[in-house]
Design an enzyme around this catalytic site. Structure first.
Site, PDB file in Angstrom:
ATOM      1  N   HIS A 206      26.117  41.370  35.077  1.00 63.93           N
ATOM      2  CA  HIS A 206      27.051  40.590  35.883  1.00 63.93           C
ATOM      3  C   HIS A 206      26.511  40.318  37.285  1.00 63.93           C
ATOM      4  O   HIS A 206      27.119  39.562  38.049  1.00 63.93           O
ATOM      5  CB  HIS A 206      28.406  41.314  35.991  1.00 63.93           C
ATOM      6  CG  HIS A 206      28.358  42.577  36.802  1.00 63.93           C
ATOM      7  ND1 HIS A 206      28.251  43.824  36.237  1.00 63.93           N
ATOM      8  CD2 HIS A 206      28.412  42.785  38.138  1.00 63.93           C
ATOM      9  CE1 HIS A 206      28.245  44.747  37.182  1.00 63.93           C
ATOM     10  NE2 HIS A 206      28.338  44.133  38.346  1.00 63.93           N
ATOM     11  N   ASP A 236      26.435  44.296  29.388  1.00 64.63           N
ATOM     12  CA  ASP A 236      26.289  44.154  30.836  1.00 64.63           C
ATOM     13  C   ASP A 236      24.902  44.632  31.272  1.00 64.63           C
ATOM     14  O   ASP A 236      24.748  45.694  31.855  1.00 64.63           O
ATOM     15  CB  ASP A 236      27.384  44.940  31.570  1.00 64.63           C
ATOM     16  CG  ASP A 236      27.506  44.523  33.030  1.00 64.63           C
ATOM     17  OD1 ASP A 236      26.740  43.647  33.461  1.00 64.63           O
ATOM     18  OD2 ASP A 236      28.369  45.081  33.732  1.00 64.63           O
ATOM     19  N   GLY A 317      28.650  47.185  45.375  1.00 62.12           N
ATOM     20  CA  GLY A 317      27.270  47.331  45.814  1.00 62.12           C
ATOM     21  C   GLY A 317      26.496  48.314  44.967  1.00 62.12           C
ATOM     22  O   GLY A 317      25.271  48.347  45.001  1.00 62.12           O
ATOM     23  N   SER A 319      26.597  48.337  41.635  1.00 63.94           N
ATOM     24  CA  SER A 319      26.344  47.740  40.322  1.00 63.94           C
ATOM     25  C   SER A 319      24.866  47.763  39.960  1.00 63.94           C
ATOM     26  O   SER A 319      24.005  47.461  40.785  1.00 63.94           O
ATOM     27  CB  SER A 319      26.811  46.284  40.308  1.00 63.94           C
ATOM     28  OG  SER A 319      28.163  46.212  39.988  1.00 63.94           O
ATOM     29  N   SER A 334      28.100  49.540  35.480  1.00 59.63           N
ATOM     30  CA  SER A 334      28.754  48.278  35.145  1.00 59.63           C
ATOM     31  C   SER A 334      29.908  48.009  36.096  1.00 59.63           C
ATOM     32  O   SER A 334      29.909  47.030  36.828  1.00 59.63           O
ATOM     33  CB  SER A 334      29.243  48.302  33.700  1.00 59.63           C
ATOM     34  OG  SER A 334      29.999  47.142  33.399  1.00 59.63           O
TER      35      SER A 334
END
Length: 452
Positions: A206, A236, A317, A319, A334
């Site tokens: 993402h 993801d 931040g 991710s 995720s």
């Protein structure tokens, strides 16, 4: 004048001896304090072995007779079973058996029914092996009408679907261990991987679509690479190819803050109850436990399935940042709900599945034609207590001189430290003896002169 010089020499010798005592004591104390427990006593090592034993039993006995496995507080395998004969087989294999009402086949069927229902953003569900339930959660964005409709679906499945409302919002954590930036926002570098020809960063899908260009600073002066493949929603994960084709020094290390890192030695599958660590550029190194597997999350952007559910906190931040345990790579961040002030739930994309889909393998030490190590700068935030279980400690940067303090406080310096202490004691005793002899001779000369 000669006596003054002798006093200066003796004083310098005593100061050097005292300094040696302090230095040797520091080396010994720090070395003993940093000595890790033996491998047989490491809770994480026991958990990994227990996870393998539990997974093997579940695979052998089948989904109709079992309902998952987990690791208990003592690091021992526990297997959920549906009948007494299966429980006896588990005990004979050396694991703990817990008899439950619903099999893994029933739990997965319930999850499939939930997936087939109309999609409700802000909801998530996972298989809770320990309670033998499917737990459905809804965040504060879910309306009363949508929650009521989903509750009706759950009631139609049966009493082993538990509905819970949760604080916060289930979101992807866009904006991890190493900050990487693009026009889509800020994300985290996860793990370094390779296809044998080029090196890549495996991060969250993402974070940005194929073609996204990533930089290592806000000015756009240091281009890291470009997203060349990925999957989101559904999965993801994504692949960022390094601009120079190589990850660079320390590609097998993930940053944990304070200029330190953890060396990654391989990949693995997590177990429910296992202690895990996550590193991210926003909140640094955090730890927690795996609470469920095969989780589904309905983000506003789409639904992602097959995730790892944990109670590790994360914030925007983080991710794409790495999740690992004992140096074994498990997944990339995720999304989730909550923050690191109040806590929350965080979901991770399993790493083996992502690597298989992308056709890459993890970068490890000693590979041919590539450096071993991680190329990203250190993550912000301090390492939390108990971080030694995350894996083998390593500097984030690659080759270079070892700082003097690091060499002196290395846990292998117990022997040298004791030698320094012993030598300093000998020097201190020697200077004291020399001074005593000199005083005795001086007294004799004075006594002889006085009495002729």
């Amino acid at each position: 004048m000669r006596h003054a010089r002798r006093r200066i020499v003796r004083r310098a010798a005593r100061l050097a001896a005292v300094g040696g005592l302090l230095l040797g004591g520091t080396m010994v104390t720090r070395a003993v304090a940093s000595e890790p427990p033996g491998p047989s006593a490491a809770p994480g090592t026991l958990a990994r072995a227990a996870s393998g034993a539990g997974a093997g039993l579940v695979a052998r006995l089948g989904g109709d007779r079992t309902a998952g496995h987990w690791v208990d507080a003592d690091g021992r395998p526990v297997v959920a079973v549906t009948d007494g004969s299966t429980a006896e087989a588990v005990r004979r294999a050396g694991a703990t058996a817990k008899v439950v009402r619903h099999s893994m086949t029933e739990l997965r069927s319930a999850a499939a029914t939930l997936r087939s229902a109309p999609r409700v953003p802000g909801t998530a569900w996972a298989l809770d092996y320990r309670s033998n339930e499917v737990v459905v959660r809804g965040d504060r964005t879910v309306s009363g009408a949508d929650w009521s409709r989903l509750t009706g679906v759950a009631e139609g499945i049966g009493g082993f679907v538990r509905m819970e409302r949760t604080e916060g919002v289930f979101t992807t954590r866009l904006n991890g261990a190493e900050p990487i930036l693009s026009t889509a926002g800020r994300c985290s570098a996860g793990f370094n991987v390779t296809d044998g020809t080029s090196d890549f960063i495996l991060t969250a899908g993402h974070c940005g679509p194929t073609g996204s260009v990533w930089f290592g600073d806000g000015k756009g002066d240091r281009q890291i690479g470009t997203t060349v493949a990925g999957s989101f929603p559904g999965d993801d994960f994504s692949l960022v190819e390094y601009a120079g084709g190589r990850a660079g020094d320390a590609a097998d290390v993930v940053a944990v803050g304070g200029g330190k890192g953890v060396r990654i030695t391989g990949t693995g599958e997590p177990a429910v109850g296992q202690r895990v660590f996550r590193s991210g550029s926003t909140s640094g190194l955090r730890e927690g436990r795996v609470t469920a597997l095969d989780a589904t999350v309905n983000y506003p952007e789409g639904t992602v399935t097959g995730l790892i559910e944990t109670d590790v906190c994360a914030e925007p931040g983080d991710s794409g940042g790495p999740m690992f345990s004992e140096g074994v790579a498990l997944g990339v961040t995720s999304g989730g709900s909550g923050d690191c002030a109040k806590g929350g739930t965080t979901f991770f994309q399993p790493l083996p599945e992502a690597m298989a889909a992308l056709g890459v393998r993890l970068v490890v030490s000693g590979r041919d034609g590539a450096a071993a190590g991680t190329s990203a700068p250190p993550a912000t935030g301090a390492a939390g207590a108990g971080a030694s279980a995350a894996g083998a400690s390593a500097p984030v940067t690659g080759a270079g001189g070892t700082p003097l303090l690091a060499r002196l406080t290395d846990r292998r310096n117990v022997g040298p430290g004791l030698l320094v202490v012993a030598g300093s004691l000998v020097a201190l005793v020697a200077t004291r003896w020399i001074r005593t002899e000199q005083d005795r001779k001086s007294y004799r000369r004075q006594y002889s002169a006085t009495w002729n």
